[in-house]
Design a protein around this motif. Sequence first.
Motif, PDB file in Angstrom:
ATOM      1  N   VAL A 147       0.707  -0.991   0.052  1.00 19.83           N
ATOM      2  CA  VAL A 147       0.015   0.269   0.184  1.00 19.83           C
ATOM      3  C   VAL A 147       0.711   0.866  -0.043  1.00 19.83           C
ATOM      4  CG1 VAL A 147      -1.426   1.180   1.532  1.00 19.83           C
ATOM      5  CG2 VAL A 147      -2.221  -1.360   0.913  1.00 19.83           C
ATOM      6  N   ASP A 148       1.575   1.307   0.734  1.00 24.71           N
ATOM      7  CA  ASP A 148       2.706   2.162   0.900  1.00 24.71           C
ATOM      8  C   ASP A 148       3.843   2.382  -0.438  1.00 24.71           C
ATOM      9  OD1 ASP A 148       2.660   2.836   4.115  1.00 24.71           O
ATOM     10  OD2 ASP A 148       4.014   1.034   4.127  1.00 24.71           O
ATOM     11  N   SER A 149       4.074   1.721  -1.228  1.00 25.21           N
ATOM     12  CA  SER A 149       4.707   1.630  -2.035  1.00 25.21           C
ATOM     13  C   SER A 149       3.744   1.987  -3.296  1.00 25.21           C
ATOM     14  CB  SER A 149       4.905   0.328  -2.928  1.00 25.21           C
ATOM     15  OG  SER A 149       4.981  -0.425  -4.398  1.00 25.21           O
ATOM     16  N   LEU A 150       2.014   1.140  -3.601  1.00 25.08           N
ATOM     17  CA  LEU A 150       1.164   1.889  -4.192  1.00 25.08           C
ATOM     18  C   LEU A 150       0.454   3.847  -3.981  1.00 25.08           C
ATOM     19  CD1 LEU A 150      -1.311  -0.464  -4.552  1.00 25.08           C
ATOM     20  CD2 LEU A 150       0.142  -0.364  -6.240  1.00 25.08           C
ATOM     21  N   LEU A 151       0.873   4.041  -2.698  1.00 28.89           N
ATOM     22  CA  LEU A 151       0.994   5.353  -2.088  1.00 28.89           C
ATOM     23  C   LEU A 151       1.674   5.982  -3.256  1.00 28.89           C
ATOM     24  CD1 LEU A 151      -0.466   4.645   0.920  1.00 28.89           C
ATOM     25  CD2 LEU A 151      -1.969   6.329  -0.437  1.00 28.89           C
ATOM     26  N   SER A 152       2.841   6.345  -2.890  1.00 25.54           N
ATOM     27  CA  SER A 152       3.841   6.863  -3.506  1.00 25.54           C
ATOM     28  C   SER A 152       4.290   7.012  -4.647  1.00 25.54           C
ATOM     29  CB  SER A 152       5.384   6.500  -2.840  1.00 25.54           C
ATOM     30  OG  SER A 152       5.518   5.003  -4.058  1.00 25.54           O
ATOM     31  N   LYS A 153       3.008   6.341  -5.553  1.00 26.68           N
ATOM     32  CA  LYS A 153       3.211   6.282  -6.937  1.00 26.68           C
ATOM     33  C   LYS A 153       2.585   7.657  -7.481  1.00 26.68           C
ATOM     34  CE  LYS A 153       4.826   1.778  -8.195  1.00 26.68           C
ATOM     35  NZ  LYS A 153       5.006   0.671  -8.039  1.00 26.68           N
ATOM     36  N   CYS A 154       0.763   7.408  -6.429  1.00 27.49           N
ATOM     37  CA  CYS A 154       0.126   8.327  -6.711  1.00 27.49           C
ATOM     38  C   CYS A 154       0.559  10.055  -6.747  1.00 27.49           C
ATOM     39  CB  CYS A 154      -0.933   8.208  -5.698  1.00 27.49           C
ATOM     40  SG  CYS A 154      -1.449   6.838  -5.336  1.00 27.49           S
ATOM     41  N   THR A 155       0.481  10.803  -8.034  1.00 28.21           N
ATOM     42  CA  THR A 155       1.308  11.985  -8.257  1.00 28.21           C
ATOM     43  C   THR A 155       0.039  12.794  -8.522  1.00 28.21           C
ATOM     44  OG1 THR A 155       1.824  11.679 -10.199  1.00 28.21           O
ATOM     45  CG2 THR A 155       3.583  10.780  -8.971  1.00 28.21           C
ATOM     46  N   CYS A 156      -0.702  11.911  -8.422  1.00 31.53           N
ATOM     47  CA  CYS A 156      -1.955  13.514  -8.440  1.00 31.53           C
ATOM     48  C   CYS A 156      -3.408  13.106  -8.188  1.00 31.53           C
ATOM     49  CB  CYS A 156      -2.873  14.279 -10.262  1.00 31.53           C
ATOM     50  SG  CYS A 156      -2.882  12.177 -11.027  1.00 31.53           S
ATOM     51  N   PHE A 157      -4.352  13.980  -7.496  1.00 31.79           N
ATOM     52  CA  PHE A 157      -5.739  13.127  -7.003  1.00 31.79           C
ATOM     53  C   PHE A 157      -6.704  12.410  -7.795  1.00 31.79           C
ATOM     54  CE2 PHE A 157     -10.112  14.562  -6.416  1.00 31.79           C
ATOM     55  CZ  PHE A 157     -10.279  13.744  -4.987  1.00 31.79           C
ATOM     56  N   SER A 158      -6.540  12.384  -9.598  1.00 30.72           N
ATOM     57  CA  SER A 158      -7.026  11.084  -9.964  1.00 30.72           C
ATOM     58  C   SER A 158      -6.361   9.740  -9.879  1.00 30.72           C
ATOM     59  CB  SER A 158      -7.617  11.538 -11.675  1.00 30.72           C
ATOM     60  OG  SER A 158      -5.485  11.342 -11.833  1.00 30.72           O
ATOM     61  N   LYS A 159      -5.326   9.868  -9.350  1.00 31.16           N
ATOM     62  CA  LYS A 159      -4.396   8.977  -9.325  1.00 31.16           C
ATOM     63  C   LYS A 159      -4.935   8.289  -8.041  1.00 31.16           C
ATOM     64  CE  LYS A 159      -0.508   8.857 -12.402  1.00 31.16           C
ATOM     65  NZ  LYS A 159       0.480   8.927 -12.422  1.00 31.16           N
ATOM     66  N   LEU A 160      -5.012   8.828  -7.239  1.00 27.28           N
ATOM     67  CA  LEU A 160      -5.397   9.280  -5.427  1.00 27.28           C
ATOM     68  C   LEU A 160      -6.776   7.880  -5.659  1.00 27.28           C
ATOM     69  CD1 LEU A 160      -3.718   8.794  -3.127  1.00 27.28           C
ATOM     70  CD2 LEU A 160      -5.757  10.734  -2.389  1.00 27.28           C
ATOM     71  N   LYS A 161      -7.888   8.401  -6.568  1.00 29.54           N
ATOM     72  CA  LYS A 161      -9.103   8.124  -6.543  1.00 29.54           C
ATOM     73  C   LYS A 161      -9.332   6.101  -6.937  1.00 29.54           C
ATOM     74  CE  LYS A 161     -10.940  11.276  -8.553  1.00 29.54           C
ATOM     75  NZ  LYS A 161     -12.347  12.417  -8.814  1.00 29.54           N
ATOM     76  N   SER A 176      -0.735  14.358   2.358  1.00 25.99           N
ATOM     77  CA  SER A 176       0.441  14.801   1.168  1.00 25.99           C
ATOM     78  C   SER A 176      -0.007  16.181   0.648  1.00 25.99           C
ATOM     79  CB  SER A 176       0.287  13.382   0.232  1.00 25.99           C
ATOM     80  OG  SER A 176       0.494  13.821  -0.933  1.00 25.99           O
ATOM     81  N   SER A 177       1.276  16.487  -0.498  1.00 22.52           N
ATOM     82  CA  SER A 177       0.599  17.385  -1.211  1.00 22.52           C
ATOM     83  C   SER A 177      -0.475  16.993  -2.325  1.00 22.52           C
ATOM     84  CB  SER A 177       1.662  17.914  -1.989  1.00 22.52           C
ATOM     85  OG  SER A 177       2.778  17.327  -2.873  1.00 22.52           O
ATOM     86  N   SER A 178      -0.102  15.336  -3.040  1.00 19.94           N
ATOM     87  CA  SER A 178      -1.171  15.203  -3.702  1.00 19.94           C
ATOM     88  C   SER A 178      -2.288  14.399  -3.321  1.00 19.94           C
ATOM     89  CB  SER A 178       0.036  13.963  -4.534  1.00 19.94           C
ATOM     90  OG  SER A 178       1.140  14.150  -4.538  1.00 19.94           O
ATOM     91  N   GLY A 179      -2.914  14.690  -2.149  1.00 17.16           N
ATOM     92  CA  GLY A 179      -3.892  14.691  -1.583  1.00 17.16           C
ATOM     93  C   GLY A 179      -5.060  15.388  -2.151  1.00 17.16           C
ATOM     94  N   ASN A 180      -5.838  15.201  -1.251  1.00 18.68           N
ATOM     95  CA  ASN A 180      -6.996  15.739  -1.003  1.00 18.68           C
ATOM     96  C   ASN A 180      -8.052  15.893   0.640  1.00 18.68           C
ATOM     97  OD1 ASN A 180     -10.188  16.487  -1.429  1.00 18.68           O
ATOM     98  ND2 ASN A 180      -9.910  17.448  -3.343  1.00 18.68           N
TER      99      ASN A 180
END
Length: 574
Positions: free
Chosen positions: A4-18, A46-50
């Motif tokens: 999960v940590d690995s996947l989160l580190s790849k979320c560079t924008c909000f759309s990827k987070l969703k 995170s700055s990539s979060g919401n």
Amino acid sequence: MAYVDSLLSKCTCFSKLKQLLAHLIITGNFQFYTCRAKFLDFCAVSSSGNLPYATHIFRHITSPYKNEWNAIIRGLAQSHKPIDALTFYVSMSRSLCKPDALTCSFTLKACARALARSETPQLHAHVIRFGFAADVLLRTTLLDAYSKCGDLDYAYKVFDEMGVRDIASWNALIAGLAQGSRPTEALLFFKKMREENMEPNEVTVLGALSACSQLGANKEGELVHEYIKSKNLDCKVIVCNAVIDMYAKCGLVGRAYEVFNEMKCLRTRVTWNTMIMALAMYGDGEQALELFERMGQAGIDPDSVSYLAAICACNHAGMVEEGMKLFDDMDRCGVSKNVKHYGSMVDLLGRAGRLEEAYKIVQSMPTVPDVVLWQTLLGASKTYSNVEMAEIASKKLVEMGSNHCGDFVLLSNLYAAQGRWHDVRRVREAMKGQDVKKVPGFSYIEVGGTLYKFMNGDKNHPKWNEIYWKLDEVSLRIREYGYVAETNYVFHDIGPEEKENALCYHSEKLAVAFGLISTPDRTCISVNKNLRICGDCHVVIKLISKIYEREIIVRDRTRFHRFKDGACSCKEYW
């Protein structure tokens, strides 16, 4: 849950987070609270979060675990609305899941950022009740919250009760005292810290430098600077900026310029702005504008602060046309103007006696003029005895609900200068009716590493007899140079002799006299005053600088005055 940590580190924008949330729900991993907590924490902080999205998800969790509560409270504490973290903390306290030390820490940080003075003691009580009082980090956070909320007595109490104090504890107290109008105590704790073999770091010296700046304590400031150089802390640009600011506010603009020129680190826009403003406050308009030009040549585009500093430099040097050009250039360069720029232009034109143009600037503003701007116009009207304009500005201030003593005093003094004693009494009755108190004038002087404070007519100093004797001597000597007391600066309906006596013992004169009897001949005397220096004191100190062969630096509410050889750096434009 490492993946999960690995996947989160790849979320560079909000759309990827969703997309990741959808994946976690489909695979069934979102049912595990550890997975949810990691996701919420990333999404909230995170700055990539919401943060709103994280809060929305949290509200749909039936029974949130402690880590999930902490994730949201932490995110809210760091947001632009930190007070919301307190609402969630209260909700958590009422749920089956009780706060832990981390929850209290995040919430206290929210209190500090929201300046929640009444809520901080309540959190303090919870810390004790939950048994977290022995946690050094948490107590430091508590100390920081009290300091930033301005409750310095409680901050000191927490500090005093700490069995173990780390560097962060000392820093929180010193910064709180420096920022909370108790700079003298901040410097005492800086000394005490070193006496207890605790080595100050970058944050510590920033607090100490701030205290020196407020007090105009140049000797203490030099000692702090020496320490900074010995520990190589001057490789940090934020420290260099603070040193420049300290020297400038202590009246040592030459030393400030030396630090600016000898910096080991790369100058930032803040560095340039600080130095330009330092020269502006010192009245060196030409050098300030030269530095403004150099800033652009160095590849740093001036921002709104840069333009404000440059316009202020023109203001204090009487460079009206240059200031107007800078003001117009802001539009050409796409730099937005705010109320401070308009205020500086009103001050610039007002000081030059161009009151009608100043009033037109006020009327041309795209936003509603603030209280300070009308006060500036009122001050200029008083200087040039323009009763009509003063009454316009005064009326606007009354409409805006201003209850500042200076507004009443300026109008009263203008009426007094015109001999309109009936209007003077009317204004003073209005002051009494609104319970407006006049701010007393006081001055500081540093001698032998100790700061001394003088009020007008002060007789509290142990050497007051010597000080008054020195002033009597000064009075005799300056009369030989043709001095005549400028009694028009005494705005009371009293006789000429009483007016002259009232001028003799202004706080800045007492401070300078103390400097004359307490420091070696021909050494510089530096005085810090809370109000604008009066015209008679300005004349007297010029003559003292000539007769006693002293350089005298007076920092008043608006600028620096450097008196030397019978002249002032302001060139009579102040």
